[in-house]
Design a protein around this motif. Structure first.
Motif, PDB file in Angstrom:
ATOM      1  N   ILE A  24       0.821  -1.221   0.000  1.00 35.85           N
ATOM      2  CA  ILE A  24       0.000   0.000   0.000  1.00 35.85           C
ATOM      3  C   ILE A  24       0.847   1.259   0.000  1.00 35.85           C
ATOM      4  CG2 ILE A  24      -1.688   1.313   1.347  1.00 35.85           C
ATOM      5  CD1 ILE A  24      -3.120  -1.306   1.848  1.00 35.85           C
ATOM      6  N   PRO A  25       1.846   1.563   0.672  1.00 35.63           N
ATOM      7  CA  PRO A  25       2.356   1.060   1.934  1.00 35.63           C
ATOM      8  C   PRO A  25       1.672   1.747   3.129  1.00 35.63           C
ATOM      9  CG  PRO A  25       3.865   2.705   1.095  1.00 35.63           C
ATOM     10  CD  PRO A  25       2.727   2.580   0.098  1.00 35.63           C
ATOM     11  N   LEU A  26       1.595   1.027   4.213  1.00 32.42           N
ATOM     12  CA  LEU A  26       1.053   1.602   5.445  1.00 32.42           C
ATOM     13  C   LEU A  26       2.214   2.107   6.285  1.00 32.42           C
ATOM     14  CD1 LEU A  26      -1.670  -1.062   6.320  1.00 32.42           C
ATOM     15  CD2 LEU A  26      -1.973   1.163   5.221  1.00 32.42           C
ATOM     16  N   ASP A  27       2.138   3.366   6.702  1.00 23.72           N
ATOM     17  CA  ASP A  27       3.262   3.997   7.394  1.00 23.72           C
ATOM     18  C   ASP A  27       3.068   4.139   8.897  1.00 23.72           C
ATOM     19  OD1 ASP A  27       1.352   5.951   7.579  1.00 23.72           O
ATOM     20  OD2 ASP A  27       2.436   7.440   6.413  1.00 23.72           O
ATOM     21  N   GLY A  28       1.978   3.632   9.435  1.00 23.30           N
ATOM     22  CA  GLY A  28       1.732   3.752  10.867  1.00 23.30           C
ATOM     23  C   GLY A  28       0.846   4.924  11.239  1.00 23.30           C
ATOM     24  N   ASP A  29       0.657   5.864  10.326  1.00 18.94           N
ATOM     25  CA  ASP A  29      -0.188   7.026  10.592  1.00 18.94           C
ATOM     26  C   ASP A  29      -1.503   6.991   9.825  1.00 18.94           C
ATOM     27  OD1 ASP A  29       1.635   8.262  12.326  1.00 18.94           O
ATOM     28  OD2 ASP A  29       2.743   9.095  10.636  1.00 18.94           O
ATOM     29  N   ALA A  30      -1.655   6.075   8.909  1.00 21.65           N
ATOM     30  CA  ALA A  30      -2.835   6.028   8.039  1.00 21.65           C
ATOM     31  C   ALA A  30      -4.099   5.689   8.823  1.00 21.65           C
ATOM     32  CB  ALA A  30      -2.615   4.988   6.945  1.00 21.65           C
ATOM     33  N   ARG A  31      -5.227   6.045   8.244  1.00 21.32           N
ATOM     34  CA  ARG A  31      -6.531   5.623   8.764  1.00 21.32           C
ATOM     35  C   ARG A  31      -7.037   4.560   7.795  1.00 21.32           C
ATOM     36  NH1 ARG A  31     -10.810  10.076   9.592  1.00 21.32           N
ATOM     37  NH2 ARG A  31      -9.782  10.260  11.609  1.00 21.32           N
ATOM     38  N   LEU A  32      -7.432   3.422   8.342  1.00 20.60           N
ATOM     39  CA  LEU A  32      -7.899   2.315   7.538  1.00 20.60           C
ATOM     40  C   LEU A  32      -9.386   2.105   7.786  1.00 20.60           C
ATOM     41  CD1 LEU A  32      -6.158  -0.863   6.657  1.00 20.60           C
ATOM     42  CD2 LEU A  32      -8.292  -1.156   7.870  1.00 20.60           C
ATOM     43  N   VAL A  40      -8.564  -5.868  13.177  1.00 18.12           N
ATOM     44  CA  VAL A  40      -7.639  -6.187  14.276  1.00 18.12           C
ATOM     45  C   VAL A  40      -6.239  -6.467  13.731  1.00 18.12           C
ATOM     46  CG1 VAL A  40      -7.116  -7.880  16.079  1.00 18.12           C
ATOM     47  CG2 VAL A  40      -9.443  -7.002  15.839  1.00 18.12           C
ATOM     48  N   ALA A  41      -6.156  -7.187  12.615  1.00 17.75           N
ATOM     49  CA  ALA A  41      -4.853  -7.544  12.042  1.00 17.75           C
ATOM     50  C   ALA A  41      -4.077  -6.328  11.546  1.00 17.75           C
ATOM     51  CB  ALA A  41      -5.043  -8.542  10.901  1.00 17.75           C
ATOM     52  N   PHE A  42      -4.780  -5.344  10.971  1.00 14.10           N
ATOM     53  CA  PHE A  42      -4.107  -4.162  10.441  1.00 14.10           C
ATOM     54  C   PHE A  42      -3.878  -3.076  11.486  1.00 14.10           C
ATOM     55  CE2 PHE A  42      -5.412  -5.796   6.235  1.00 14.10           C
ATOM     56  CZ  PHE A  42      -4.193  -5.657   5.578  1.00 14.10           C
ATOM     57  N   ALA A  43      -4.560  -3.141  12.610  1.00 14.74           N
ATOM     58  CA  ALA A  43      -4.470  -2.089  13.627  1.00 14.74           C
ATOM     59  C   ALA A  43      -3.041  -1.732  14.045  1.00 14.74           C
ATOM     60  CB  ALA A  43      -5.316  -2.450  14.847  1.00 14.74           C
ATOM     61  N   PRO A  44      -2.147  -2.690  14.246  1.00 12.33           N
ATOM     62  CA  PRO A  44      -0.779  -2.320  14.642  1.00 12.33           C
ATOM     63  C   PRO A  44       0.008  -1.569  13.567  1.00 12.33           C
ATOM     64  CG  PRO A  44      -1.199  -4.631  15.129  1.00 12.33           C
ATOM     65  CD  PRO A  44      -2.338  -4.132  14.281  1.00 12.33           C
ATOM     66  N   ARG A  45      -0.492  -1.567  12.346  1.00  8.46           N
ATOM     67  CA  ARG A  45       0.222  -0.954  11.224  1.00  8.46           C
ATOM     68  C   ARG A  45      -0.320   0.412  10.823  1.00  8.46           C
ATOM     69  NH1 ARG A  45       0.469  -6.476  10.661  1.00  8.46           N
ATOM     70  NH2 ARG A  45       2.400  -7.286   9.797  1.00  8.46           N
ATOM     71  N   GLU A  61      -5.243   4.551  12.927  1.00  8.44           N
ATOM     72  CA  GLU A  61      -6.617   4.302  13.357  1.00  8.44           C
ATOM     73  C   GLU A  61      -7.295   3.340  12.389  1.00  8.44           C
ATOM     74  OE1 GLU A  61     -10.618   6.810  14.546  1.00  8.44           O
ATOM     75  OE2 GLU A  61      -9.286   7.649  13.023  1.00  8.44           O
ATOM     76  N   VAL A  62      -8.120   2.470  12.933  1.00  9.93           N
ATOM     77  CA  VAL A  62      -8.942   1.566  12.141  1.00  9.93           C
ATOM     78  C   VAL A  62     -10.403   1.868  12.460  1.00  9.93           C
ATOM     79  CG1 VAL A  62      -9.608  -0.820  11.684  1.00  9.93           C
ATOM     80  CG2 VAL A  62      -7.250  -0.293  12.196  1.00  9.93           C
ATOM     81  N   ALA A 104     -11.814  -4.994  21.480  1.00  7.48           N
ATOM     82  CA  ALA A 104     -11.906  -4.379  22.806  1.00  7.48           C
ATOM     83  C   ALA A 104     -10.549  -3.959  23.357  1.00  7.48           C
ATOM     84  CB  ALA A 104     -12.613  -5.314  23.779  1.00  7.48           C
ATOM     85  N   ALA A 105      -9.521  -4.719  23.070  1.00  2.00           N
ATOM     86  CA  ALA A 105      -8.187  -4.419  23.582  1.00  2.00           C
ATOM     87  C   ALA A 105      -7.315  -3.685  22.559  1.00  2.00           C
ATOM     88  CB  ALA A 105      -7.496  -5.708  24.028  1.00  2.00           C
ATOM     89  N   VAL A 106      -7.920  -3.247  21.468  1.00  4.84           N
ATOM     90  CA  VAL A 106      -7.182  -2.560  20.403  1.00  4.84           C
ATOM     91  C   VAL A 106      -7.493  -1.064  20.528  1.00  4.84           C
ATOM     92  CG1 VAL A 106      -6.812  -2.409  17.920  1.00  4.84           C
ATOM     93  CG2 VAL A 106      -7.391  -4.609  18.944  1.00  4.84           C
ATOM     94  N   PRO A 107      -6.551  -0.296  21.058  1.00  8.67           N
ATOM     95  CA  PRO A 107      -6.848   1.100  21.377  1.00  8.67           C
ATOM     96  C   PRO A 107      -7.131   1.999  20.173  1.00  8.67           C
ATOM     97  CG  PRO A 107      -4.527   0.643  21.729  1.00  8.67           C
ATOM     98  CD  PRO A 107      -5.193  -0.656  21.424  1.00  8.67           C
ATOM     99  N   ASN A 108      -6.636   1.646  18.999  1.00  5.21           N
ATOM    100  CA  ASN A 108      -6.833   2.511  17.831  1.00  5.21           C
ATOM    101  C   ASN A 108      -7.917   1.991  16.889  1.00  5.21           C
ATOM    102  OD1 ASN A 108      -5.250   0.334  16.987  1.00  5.21           O
ATOM    103  ND2 ASN A 108      -4.220   1.546  15.420  1.00  5.21           N
ATOM    104  N   MET A 109      -8.793   1.138  17.397  1.00  4.30           N
ATOM    105  CA  MET A 109      -9.868   0.589  16.578  1.00  4.30           C
ATOM    106  C   MET A 109     -11.203   1.071  17.107  1.00  4.30           C
ATOM    107  SD  MET A 109     -10.655  -3.392  15.791  1.00  4.30           S
ATOM    108  CE  MET A 109     -12.287  -3.947  15.384  1.00  4.30           C
TER     109      MET A 109
END
Length: 93
Positions: free
Chosen positions: A40-48, A60-65, A68-69, A87-92
Protein backbone atom coordinates in the motif's frame (compact mmCIF):
# COMPACT_ATOMS: atom_id res chain seq x y z
CA UNK A 1 -25.12 2.00 -21.66
CA UNK A 2 -27.66 1.92 -18.83
CA UNK A 3 -26.50 1.09 -15.32
CA UNK A 4 -27.96 -2.05 -13.82
CA UNK A 5 -29.93 -1.65 -10.60
CA UNK A 6 -28.17 -2.83 -7.47
CA UNK A 7 -29.34 -6.08 -5.93
CA UNK A 8 -31.83 -5.66 -3.15
CA UNK A 9 -30.18 -5.33 0.23
CA UNK A 10 -31.14 -8.18 2.52
CA UNK A 11 -31.31 -6.66 5.97
CA UNK A 12 -30.00 -8.98 8.69
CA UNK A 13 -28.73 -11.43 6.07
CA UNK A 14 -25.84 -12.59 8.27
CA UNK A 15 -27.65 -12.45 11.62
CA UNK A 16 -27.74 -16.21 12.10
CA UNK A 17 -24.27 -16.75 10.60
CA UNK A 18 -22.48 -14.41 13.01
CA UNK A 19 -22.15 -16.94 15.83
CA UNK A 20 -20.60 -19.52 13.46
CA UNK A 21 -18.54 -17.24 11.24
CA UNK A 22 -15.26 -17.38 13.13
CA UNK A 23 -15.47 -21.14 13.66
CA UNK A 24 -15.83 -21.86 9.96
CA UNK A 25 -13.56 -19.23 8.44
CA UNK A 26 -9.80 -19.71 8.63
CA UNK A 27 -7.83 -16.71 9.93
CA UNK A 28 -6.00 -14.48 7.48
CA UNK A 29 -2.30 -15.43 7.34
CA UNK A 30 0.10 -12.90 8.85
CA UNK A 31 2.09 -13.04 5.60
CA UNK A 32 -0.94 -11.70 3.72
CA UNK A 33 -1.40 -8.81 6.15
CA UNK A 34 2.32 -7.97 5.97
CA UNK A 35 2.33 -8.08 2.16
CA UNK A 36 -0.72 -5.82 1.83
CA UNK A 37 0.80 -3.38 4.33
CA UNK A 38 4.00 -3.38 2.26
CA UNK A 39 2.27 -2.87 -1.08
CA UNK A 40 0.00 0.00 0.00
CA UNK A 41 2.36 1.06 1.93
CA UNK A 42 1.05 1.60 5.45
CA UNK A 43 3.26 4.00 7.39
CA UNK A 44 1.73 3.75 10.87
CA UNK A 45 -0.19 7.03 10.59
CA UNK A 46 -2.84 6.03 8.04
CA UNK A 47 -6.53 5.62 8.76
CA UNK A 48 -7.90 2.32 7.54
CA UNK A 49 -11.59 1.67 6.81
CA UNK A 50 -12.74 -1.93 7.04
CA UNK A 51 -16.12 -1.68 5.34
CA UNK A 52 -18.17 -4.83 5.82
CA UNK A 53 -15.81 -5.83 8.61
CA UNK A 54 -17.77 -8.88 9.75
CA UNK A 55 -16.25 -10.01 13.03
CA UNK A 56 -13.30 -7.64 12.66
CA UNK A 57 -10.51 -10.03 11.71
CA UNK A 58 -8.87 -7.67 9.21
CA UNK A 59 -9.42 -4.57 11.33
CA UNK A 60 -7.64 -6.19 14.28
CA UNK A 61 -4.85 -7.54 12.04
CA UNK A 62 -4.11 -4.16 10.44
CA UNK A 63 -4.47 -2.09 13.63
CA UNK A 64 -0.78 -2.32 14.64
CA UNK A 65 0.22 -0.95 11.22
CA UNK A 66 -2.00 2.15 11.13
CA UNK A 67 -2.91 5.15 13.24
CA UNK A 68 -6.62 4.30 13.36
CA UNK A 69 -8.94 1.57 12.14
CA UNK A 70 -12.63 2.23 11.57
CA UNK A 71 -14.63 -1.00 11.29
CA UNK A 72 -18.18 -0.88 9.90
CA UNK A 73 -20.75 -3.57 9.16
CA UNK A 74 -24.50 -3.41 8.46
CA UNK A 75 -25.18 -6.54 10.55
CA UNK A 76 -25.41 -5.74 14.28
CA UNK A 77 -24.44 -9.29 15.26
CA UNK A 78 -21.22 -9.13 13.21
CA UNK A 79 -20.47 -5.67 14.55
CA UNK A 80 -20.86 -6.97 18.11
CA UNK A 81 -18.23 -9.62 17.36
CA UNK A 82 -15.94 -6.95 15.90
CA UNK A 83 -16.36 -4.81 19.03
CA UNK A 84 -15.47 -7.81 21.17
CA UNK A 85 -12.43 -8.65 19.02
CA UNK A 86 -11.25 -5.04 19.12
CA UNK A 87 -11.91 -4.38 22.81
CA UNK A 88 -8.19 -4.42 23.58
CA UNK A 89 -7.18 -2.56 20.40
CA UNK A 90 -6.85 1.10 21.38
CA UNK A 91 -6.83 2.51 17.83
CA UNK A 92 -9.87 0.59 16.58
CA UNK A 93 -13.39 1.90 16.56
Amino acid sequence: MTAQPAADFESRRFQTAAAHYLKGRPPYPEQLIARVAELIPLDGDARLLDLGCGPGQLAVAFAPRVGEVVAMDPEPEMLALAREAGAAVPNMR
